[in-house]
Design a protein around this motif. Structure first.
Motif, PDB file in Angstrom:
ATOM      1  N   VAL A 137       0.844  -1.199   0.000  1.00 31.32           N
ATOM      2  CA  VAL A 137       0.000   0.000   0.000  1.00 31.32           C
ATOM      3  C   VAL A 137       0.882   1.254   0.000  1.00 31.32           C
ATOM      4  O   VAL A 137       0.657   2.177  -0.783  1.00 31.32           O
ATOM      5  CB  VAL A 137      -0.974  -0.004   1.210  1.00 31.32           C
ATOM      6  CG1 VAL A 137      -1.647   1.348   1.363  1.00 31.32           C
ATOM      7  CG2 VAL A 137      -2.018  -1.102   1.058  1.00 31.32           C
ATOM      8  N   ALA A 138       1.895   1.266   0.861  1.00 34.33           N
ATOM      9  CA  ALA A 138       2.785   2.441   0.937  1.00 34.33           C
ATOM     10  C   ALA A 138       3.505   2.682  -0.388  1.00 34.33           C
ATOM     11  O   ALA A 138       3.619   3.824  -0.844  1.00 34.33           O
ATOM     12  CB  ALA A 138       3.797   2.253   2.061  1.00 34.33           C
ATOM     13  N   GLU A 139       3.959   1.599  -1.014  1.00 32.64           N
ATOM     14  CA  GLU A 139       4.649   1.749  -2.296  1.00 32.64           C
ATOM     15  C   GLU A 139       3.684   2.226  -3.379  1.00 32.64           C
ATOM     16  O   GLU A 139       4.029   3.082  -4.196  1.00 32.64           O
ATOM     17  CB  GLU A 139       5.276   0.418  -2.702  1.00 32.64           C
ATOM     18  CG  GLU A 139       6.145   0.543  -3.906  1.00 32.64           C
ATOM     19  CD  GLU A 139       6.853  -0.748  -4.278  1.00 32.64           C
ATOM     20  OE1 GLU A 139       7.651  -0.697  -5.230  1.00 32.64           O
ATOM     21  OE2 GLU A 139       6.609  -1.785  -3.661  1.00 32.64           O
ATOM     22  N   LEU A 140       2.473   1.699  -3.390  1.00 38.06           N
ATOM     23  CA  LEU A 140       1.474   2.132  -4.369  1.00 38.06           C
ATOM     24  C   LEU A 140       1.145   3.615  -4.198  1.00 38.06           C
ATOM     25  O   LEU A 140       0.997   4.334  -5.188  1.00 38.06           O
ATOM     26  CB  LEU A 140       0.205   1.282  -4.260  1.00 38.06           C
ATOM     27  CG  LEU A 140       0.335  -0.119  -4.843  1.00 38.06           C
ATOM     28  CD1 LEU A 140      -0.778  -1.017  -4.328  1.00 38.06           C
ATOM     29  CD2 LEU A 140       0.338  -0.084  -6.360  1.00 38.06           C
ATOM     30  N   LYS A 156       1.484   8.865  -6.483  1.00 34.74           N
ATOM     31  CA  LYS A 156       1.803  10.289  -6.315  1.00 34.74           C
ATOM     32  C   LYS A 156       2.846  10.731  -7.350  1.00 34.74           C
ATOM     33  O   LYS A 156       2.693  11.764  -8.000  1.00 34.74           O
ATOM     34  CB  LYS A 156       2.330  10.526  -4.902  1.00 34.74           C
ATOM     35  CG  LYS A 156       2.703  11.954  -4.603  1.00 34.74           C
ATOM     36  CD  LYS A 156       3.236  12.072  -3.185  1.00 34.74           C
ATOM     37  CE  LYS A 156       3.806  13.461  -2.943  1.00 34.74           C
ATOM     38  NZ  LYS A 156       4.540  13.538  -1.684  1.00 34.74           N
ATOM     39  N   ARG A 157       3.894   9.936  -7.519  1.00 29.64           N
ATOM     40  CA  ARG A 157       4.974  10.295  -8.440  1.00 29.64           C
ATOM     41  C   ARG A 157       4.549  10.233  -9.905  1.00 29.64           C
ATOM     42  O   ARG A 157       5.110  10.928 -10.745  1.00 29.64           O
ATOM     43  CB  ARG A 157       6.178   9.387  -8.198  1.00 29.64           C
ATOM     44  CG  ARG A 157       6.845   9.662  -6.856  1.00 29.64           C
ATOM     45  CD  ARG A 157       7.978   8.720  -6.555  1.00 29.64           C
ATOM     46  NE  ARG A 157       8.966   8.738  -7.612  1.00 29.64           N
ATOM     47  CZ  ARG A 157       9.750   7.699  -7.892  1.00 29.64           C
ATOM     48  NH1 ARG A 157       9.671   6.593  -7.208  1.00 29.64           N
ATOM     49  NH2 ARG A 157      10.626   7.777  -8.873  1.00 29.64           N
ATOM     50  N   SER A 158       3.567   9.403 -10.216  1.00 35.06           N
ATOM     51  CA  SER A 158       3.126   9.260 -11.614  1.00 35.06           C
ATOM     52  C   SER A 158       2.296  10.448 -12.081  1.00 35.06           C
ATOM     53  O   SER A 158       2.274  10.755 -13.268  1.00 35.06           O
ATOM     54  CB  SER A 158       2.302   7.982 -11.784  1.00 35.06           C
ATOM     55  OG  SER A 158       1.002   8.146 -11.229  1.00 35.06           O
ATOM     56  N   GLY A 159       1.566  11.065 -11.151  1.00 35.70           N
ATOM     57  CA  GLY A 159       0.664  12.153 -11.515  1.00 35.70           C
ATOM     58  C   GLY A 159      -0.615  11.670 -12.194  1.00 35.70           C
ATOM     59  O   GLY A 159      -1.407  12.471 -12.684  1.00 35.70           O
ATOM     60  N   ILE A 198       5.074  -1.225 -15.303  1.00 35.55           N
ATOM     61  CA  ILE A 198       5.354   0.032 -14.610  1.00 35.55           C
ATOM     62  C   ILE A 198       6.864   0.214 -14.666  1.00 35.55           C
ATOM     63  O   ILE A 198       7.611  -0.699 -14.307  1.00 35.55           O
ATOM     64  CB  ILE A 198       4.877  -0.002 -13.140  1.00 35.55           C
ATOM     65  CG1 ILE A 198       3.361  -0.229 -13.067  1.00 35.55           C
ATOM     66  CG2 ILE A 198       5.261   1.306 -12.428  1.00 35.55           C
ATOM     67  CD1 ILE A 198       2.824  -0.418 -11.661  1.00 35.55           C
ATOM     68  N   LEU A 199       7.292   1.361 -15.141  1.00 35.81           N
ATOM     69  CA  LEU A 199       8.712   1.672 -15.210  1.00 35.81           C
ATOM     70  C   LEU A 199       8.993   2.772 -14.187  1.00 35.81           C
ATOM     71  O   LEU A 199       8.395   3.839 -14.246  1.00 35.81           O
ATOM     72  CB  LEU A 199       9.112   2.132 -16.612  1.00 35.81           C
ATOM     73  CG  LEU A 199      10.603   2.328 -16.856  1.00 35.81           C
ATOM     74  CD1 LEU A 199      11.375   1.011 -16.686  1.00 35.81           C
ATOM     75  CD2 LEU A 199      10.841   2.889 -18.251  1.00 35.81           C
ATOM     76  N   VAL A 245       7.582   7.885 -12.807  1.00 34.65           N
ATOM     77  CA  VAL A 245       6.883   6.605 -12.781  1.00 34.65           C
ATOM     78  C   VAL A 245       5.951   6.590 -13.989  1.00 34.65           C
ATOM     79  O   VAL A 245       5.103   7.464 -14.131  1.00 34.65           O
ATOM     80  CB  VAL A 245       6.064   6.432 -11.476  1.00 34.65           C
ATOM     81  CG1 VAL A 245       5.208   5.182 -11.529  1.00 34.65           C
ATOM     82  CG2 VAL A 245       6.987   6.396 -10.261  1.00 34.65           C
ATOM     83  N   LEU A 246       6.149   5.592 -14.854  1.00 36.45           N
ATOM     84  CA  LEU A 246       5.322   5.448 -16.055  1.00 36.45           C
ATOM     85  C   LEU A 246       4.524   4.159 -15.944  1.00 36.45           C
ATOM     86  O   LEU A 246       5.046   3.135 -15.496  1.00 36.45           O
ATOM     87  CB  LEU A 246       6.202   5.416 -17.299  1.00 36.45           C
ATOM     88  CG  LEU A 246       7.102   6.633 -17.492  1.00 36.45           C
ATOM     89  CD1 LEU A 246       8.117   6.379 -18.589  1.00 36.45           C
ATOM     90  CD2 LEU A 246       6.277   7.860 -17.800  1.00 36.45           C
TER      91      LEU A 246
END
Length: 115
Positions: A38-41, A46-49, A95-96, A102-103
């Motif tokens: 959950v924390a990683e997701l 957030k980083r992916s936008g 996911i890259l 994060v893509l």
């Protein structure tokens, strides 16, 4: 870089080939064996936008079996994170992840092809 994917997924295999052809260094993480927490997701999201919906593998069997098309609209963000973390097959791939971005899904191929 880290490539999060599923070894049986043809799209993930194609992305692996592209990364190799470009000589890019990456670590492959199998989403079915090492599902993001959950924390990683939360961090990836957030980083992916991107909207959290873009993290769901809406064409996957598990997504359809759970009838998530109808259920997701009634869930809050925290519930969606927990659901995604419960089964790697619910997460859109590949996911890259790099230091800078994060893509997710089709974004990965577009990035690698310079589109």
């Amino acid at each position: 870089m880290e490539l999060i994917g599923y070894k049986k997924c043809s799209t993930c295999k194609n992305i692996e080939k592209l990364l190799d052809q470009k000589g890019l260094d990456y670590h492959y993480r199998e989403i079915d064996k090492e599902t993001p927490s959950v924390a990683e997701l939360k961090d990836l999201h957030k980083r992916s936008g991107l909207d959290i919906q873009k993290f769901f593998n809406s064409s996957g069997m598990v997504y359809r079996e759970l009838n998530l098309k109808d259920k997701l609209k009634d869930m809050d963000l925290e519930e969606k994170y927990k659901l995604l973390a419960s089964n790697g097959m619910l997460i859109k791939r590949p996911i890259l992840v790099s230091k800078d971005q994060v893509l997710v899904g089709p974004q990965v191929k577009k990035f690698l092809l310079g589109e």
